[in-house]
Enzyme design. Structure first.
Site, PDB file in Angstrom:
ATOM      1  N   GLY A 191       4.109  -4.436   6.971  1.00  0.00           N
ATOM      2  CA  GLY A 191       2.629  -3.948   7.160  1.00  0.00           C
ATOM      3  C   GLY A 191       2.368  -3.772   8.413  1.00  0.00           C
ATOM      4  O   GLY A 191       1.864  -2.436   8.967  1.00  0.00           O
ATOM      5  N   ALA A 192       2.337  -4.709   9.150  1.00  0.00           N
ATOM      6  CA  ALA A 192       1.729  -5.014  10.457  1.00  0.00           C
ATOM      7  C   ALA A 192       1.962  -6.246  11.173  1.00  0.00           C
ATOM      8  O   ALA A 192       2.517  -7.275  10.402  1.00  0.00           O
ATOM      9  CB  ALA A 192       0.187  -4.879  10.440  1.00  0.00           C
ATOM     10  N   GLU A 230      -4.803  -8.842  10.213  1.00  0.00           N
ATOM     11  CA  GLU A 230      -3.944  -9.024  11.599  1.00  0.00           C
ATOM     12  C   GLU A 230      -5.179  -9.444  12.739  1.00  0.00           C
ATOM     13  O   GLU A 230      -4.791 -10.438  13.547  1.00  0.00           O
ATOM     14  CB  GLU A 230      -3.238  -7.734  12.056  1.00  0.00           C
ATOM     15  CG  GLU A 230      -2.367  -7.090  11.261  1.00  0.00           C
ATOM     16  CD  GLU A 230      -1.315  -8.200  10.546  1.00  0.00           C
ATOM     17  OE1 GLU A 230      -1.037  -9.207  11.157  1.00  0.00           O
ATOM     18  OE2 GLU A 230      -0.757  -7.956   9.619  1.00  0.00           O
ATOM     19  N   ASN A 244       0.684  -9.418  16.843  1.00  0.00           N
ATOM     20  CA  ASN A 244       0.966  -9.775  18.541  1.00  0.00           C
ATOM     21  C   ASN A 244      -0.509 -10.042  19.383  1.00  0.00           C
ATOM     22  O   ASN A 244      -1.351  -9.026  19.121  1.00  0.00           O
ATOM     23  CB  ASN A 244       1.763  -8.765  19.120  1.00  0.00           C
ATOM     24  CG  ASN A 244       2.897  -8.286  18.338  1.00  0.00           C
ATOM     25  OD1 ASN A 244       3.707  -8.890  17.810  1.00  0.00           O
ATOM     26  ND2 ASN A 244       2.813  -6.806  17.933  1.00  0.00           N
ATOM     27  N   GLU A 261      -0.231 -17.905   7.372  1.00  0.00           N
ATOM     28  CA  GLU A 261      -0.090 -16.791   6.443  1.00  0.00           C
ATOM     29  C   GLU A 261      -1.052 -16.940   5.369  1.00  0.00           C
ATOM     30  O   GLU A 261      -1.804 -16.295   4.972  1.00  0.00           O
ATOM     31  CB  GLU A 261       1.357 -16.322   6.202  1.00  0.00           C
ATOM     32  CG  GLU A 261       2.011 -15.807   7.158  1.00  0.00           C
ATOM     33  CD  GLU A 261       1.657 -14.738   8.004  1.00  0.00           C
ATOM     34  OE1 GLU A 261       0.255 -13.969   7.338  1.00  0.00           O
ATOM     35  OE2 GLU A 261       2.050 -14.326   9.078  1.00  0.00           O
TER      36      GLU A 261
END
Ligand code: B3K
Ligand code: ZN
Length: 876
Positions: free
Chosen positions: A264-265, A301, A268, A323
């Site tokens: 998905g993404a 994110e 960073n 997560e």
């Protein structure tokens, strides 16, 4: 690719790194096929020992190694396919390594690769070692300074983490940019992007008054499709300040949308990289689901900046530390932005469809796994979604205030560190004073617990209600014996009018209580219960369990109509329907006619007619449980029987209440311009749910009805709803709809995924041949993960009845794909293999065919670690 047998990595073998890196300087000379990387690391021995320095590195061309400026001879280091070992090193030194990589040949999409004409990176979990030699493990945190040199015309944009401190021109049409990230981070959070990209810019002022520049980079032409993502980002930033008191810590936050991405993404540091489908949407191209996902993933994110980046994982076994916690945070965000009840229903639906089967199958593992062969296989529903449930249970046990105290203490203790799940629980425990010793077992014990109501007795005379619960967790792969867990269960006792009765438990009077089920069997005695109650247990799905209440159908119908807890109100309908469907499956198997339960049909009618229900909730409540949910309840899955039974019940509800559904359809139209708000989305969902029933009520009329709906649609949600329904009715009308959609959207790959997916879920018996034909269609691209998931994923995961065709054609098709894809992109290939591992749940004929498909994959020489692990575990 490998020929030797891969070995498993064990949590028990963890040792701290022998060296620390105080900073690293990276230089990139970008060329599509030949990129030069120069990495200078400043290293220091951690203890007085004489350990070798072991660096990870894969598929790199090594040019030179220098220690304190002096180049090493070939006999001064050892190089294998995966490791570079240096011996006899001083206690403190500078290491400069120069190597080459080939981004254009990188089809795994890990490390530095090309996506259309740009360069981008994906380093989690172990992609950095495909860029340069490094201690590529999350407990090595350091600061990065990055210089990027590239052709200016094709790569006007050069990005990395942190702040852009310098830019300049170079000879030969090249230019450079220097980026410095002041925050120490593990290598998996490193990112680099270069290319010719358009940008959309905005600003955000943090609560302490810091201005942050927000940028979203996309391919030219997509600038107008970033508004919702940008708005979601700003709302996430504000929400994290208000709910968690967490503020952003740099003056720049960049997002880049790329079209080739394995998941998905990626979070960073200050340079999030996204699968473009989770950024790009506008009122013409996006469905309500797309907007919902964009909001949730952008938030997820962003939230990682604190839960993941500032405090990261000591090792990959601790993945759920970041997560599970971040999923919990994004769920809470979406709930606060939209409706908590509907969000909870969606999340539980997903948990049951994905995590429960995983936990009952060959790949079952605890939230904190103890061993893995390929870490990329452990980005699972268990680590993410069950991990979030574990956090949610702690939140339930501690309450919001204590939970927030725990978060504060966690950051006070561990900011800038790489830590473990134990550290997180310790902070929660120490801040709240709540003993979590027993609770912690949820991290290490796999499997979904069964909780049964053994007895529920009401004594009118004493006004006592005693409830005896039993818990049991069945053995799972690799874990034969189980212990009793600490299970929190929110409970209400409904009175005759549906009110929550105020009653006593352990001396506390309340209209809702929290039970702490800790023993295998435990009795809870409620006092002052004035009338015989109807039990509403595990409200809000406080615990991720299989619950059997043994309630009568009348009680379930009562809860469906009266429970104050919206989740349990929905749940009662699901359980009621699942019970009926299980009975109907047995009728199908013995050749009997289906007996339709009129009380259930009537209860559905009550819901349909209830004007007080929020449309989004009503839409959820009107949908029958999915085929996956029903199969979850059965020991042996009979896909044909489940499909037939569910269809029969759907038709019965549709026929009985056709007029009501028509009325809902006519009166739930959204007036005015399209907006991706929860209110509008709820109305559209309700209207499209009614449409599905209208189609089910009359199969002959359905194609014309659906085609008309499609043609009248003025937004993507309604158009896709029509397309996904008409897909079951092959013929001229279906063709007209799909051709029309194709002609309008053929140049928009993200939108065309909806077209591919809608064809792959058709219940028509010939669907597999359509899927195969579509693989040759110009919009399909075998190398692109989104296209594969849209077509192959939708067929193998979203089309139970046809994927599991008795002749094994679906299994063979999938095995062929896995074998072909493994050579290019092992991570995505291994993910697709999941469904075959469920073979134990099917009849003998299918079992044999599923196993032989798995075996055919297992027999391939040079299988990747990813596919090897999934397939070999699935065959046990
Ligand atoms: N942390 C990434 C997932 C990386 C997956 C690597 N195979 C996205 C996320 O969970 O936010
Ligand atoms: Zn995440």
């Amino acid at each position: 690719m490998r020929v030797d047998q891969p070995v498993a990595i064990q949590l028990a073998d963890y040792t701290a790194p022998a060296f620390s890196v105080s900073r690293v300087e990276l230089e990139f000379d970008l060329e599509p096929e030949f990129t030069l990387v120069t990495a200078t690391q400043y290293l220091k021995r951690c203890d007085g020992g004489n350990d070798d320095l072991v660096l990870h590195g894969e598929e790199l061309g090594l040019n030179s190694i220098r220690v304190n400026g002096r180049e090493l001879r070939e006999d001064q280091f050892t190089l294998t396919d995966e490791l570079l070992t240096l011996s006899d090193l001083p206690d403190e030194f500078t290491l400069t390594i120069q190597n080459t990589i080939n981004p254009a040949a990188n089809t795994r999409l890990e490390g530095l690769y090309r996506s259309s004409t740009m360069y981008c990176t994906q380093c989690e979990a172990e992609g950095f070692r495909r860029i340069t030699y490094f201690m590529d493990r999350p407990d090595v945190m350091t600061t990065y300074k990055v210089t990027i040199r590239a052709d200016k015309e094709t790569n006007p944009v050069l990005l990395s983490n942190g702040n852009n401190i310098e830019n300049g021109e170079l000879e030969g049409g090249r230019h450079y940019a220097v980026w410095e990230d002041p925050h120490a981070k593990p290598s998996y959070l490193f990112a680099l992007v270069a290319g010719d990209l358009a940008k959309v810019e905005d600003t955000f002022t943090t609560k302490s008054g810091q201005d942050v520049t927000l940028r979203i980079f996309v391919e030219h032409g997509n600038e107008t499709r970033c508004d919702y993502a940008m708005d979601s980002l700003k709302r996430s930033m504000r929400w994290d300040e208000t709910r968690f008191d967490l503020e952003y810590d740099l003056n720049i936050f960049n997002i880049v949308a790329v079209s080739d991405f394995n998941m998905g993404a990626m979070e960073n540091k200050s340079l999030n990289i996204f699968n473009d489908k989770y950024i790009l949407a506008d009122e013409k191209t996006g469905t309500d689901t797309d907007f919902d996902l964009i909001e949730g993933i952008v938030a997820h994110e962003y939230f990682h900046n604190w839960t993941g980046n500032r405090v990261t994982c000591r090792d990959w076994f601790q993945l759920s530390l970041k997560e599970g916690l971040t999923v919990f945070r994004d769920q809470e965000f979406s709930g606060d932005q939209r409706s908590h009840a509907v969000k909870r229903i969606e999340d539980v639906r997903m948990l049951r469809a994905r995590q429960f089967p995983e936990d009952a199958g060959p790949l079952s593992h605890p939230v904190r796994p103890e061993s893995y062969i390929e870490i990329n296989n452990f980005y699972t529903a268990t680590v993410y979604e069950k991990g979030a449930e574990v956090i949610r249970m702690m939140h339930t046990l501690l309450g919001e205030e204590n939970f927030q105290k725990g978060m504060k203490l966690y950051f006070e203790r561990h900011d800038g560190q790489a830590v473990t799940c134990d550290d997180f629980v310790a902070a929660m425990q120490d801040a709240s004073g709540f003993d979590l010793t027993h609770f912690k077992l949820w991290y290490s014990q796999s499997g979904t617990p069964n909780v049964d109501v053994k007895s529920a007795d009401y004594d009118q005379e004493t006004q006592r209600y005693s409830l005896t619960l039993r818990q049991e967790t069945k053995p799972t792969a690799g874990q034969a014996s189980k212990q009793s867990l600490h299970i929190p269960l929110r409970v209400g006792l409904l009175g005759e009018a549906g009110e929550d009765q105020k009653c006593y438990l352990d001396g506390v009077e309340a209209s809702e209580h929290l039970l702490h089920l800790k023993e295998e069997e435990q009795t809870f005695v409620f006092g002052n219960v004035v009338t015989k109650p109807v039990l509403s247990l595990n409200r809000g799905f406080t615990a991720p369990i299989h619950l059997k209440t043994g309630q009568s159908q009348a009680e379930m119908a009562f809860l469906m109509g009266n429970d104050h807890d919206s989740f349990n109100r929905w749940e009662a309908g699901q359980q009621y329907a699942a019970e009926l469907l299980t009975k109907m499956v047995a009728e199908y198997q013995t050749g009997k006619d289906f007996s339709i339960d009129n009380d259930f049909v009537a209860a559905m009618g009550h819901i349909a007619r209830n004007e007080d229900l929020e449309p989004a909730f009503k839409a959820c409540a009107l949908k029958l449980p999915s085929e996956e949910f029903v199969s979850e309840q059965m020991d042996l899955i009979d896909v044909d029987a489940i499909h037939a039974a569910r269809e029969a019940l759907r038709v019965a509800v549709a026929t009985a209440h056709r007029a009501v559904f028509e009325e809902i359809y006519d009166h739930s139209t959204v007036h005015g311009v399209f907006e991706p708000t929860a209110e509008q989305a709820g109305l559209r969902d309700l209207r499209n749910t009614a449409l599905a029933y209208m189609a089910a009520a009359d199969a002959n009329e359905a194609p014309a009805l659906l085609k008309a709906h499609y043609e009248a649609a003025d937004n993507m949600t309604d158009a896709v709803a029509g397309m996904r329904l008409i897909t079951d009715y092959p013929g001229e009308m279906k063709k007209a709809v799909f051709d029309h959609f194709h002609d309008i959207w053929k140049d928009n790959a993200i939108v065309m995924d909806k077209w591919l997916g809608a064809q792959a879920i058709s219940s028509h018996p010939d669907v597999l041949s359509d899927v195969k034909t579509l693989m040759d269609h110009p919009v399909f691209n075998f190398n692109n993960p989104n296209r594969l998931r849209a077509l192959v994923g939708s067929f193998c995961i979203g089309n139970m009845v046809r994927f599991h065709a008795a002749d094994g054609s679906g299994y063979n098709f999938l095995a062929d794909i896995i074998i072909r894809l493994d050579k290019m992109n092992p991570q995505v290939s291994a993910r697709l293999a999941g469904p075959l591992g469920q073979w134990k749940r099917f009849d003998e004929g299918r079992q044999i065919k599923m196993k032989s498909a798995l075996q055919r994959v297992a027999d391939v020489d040079g299988l990747s670690r990813d596919v090897f692990e999934v397939v070999s575990k699935s065959l046990v």
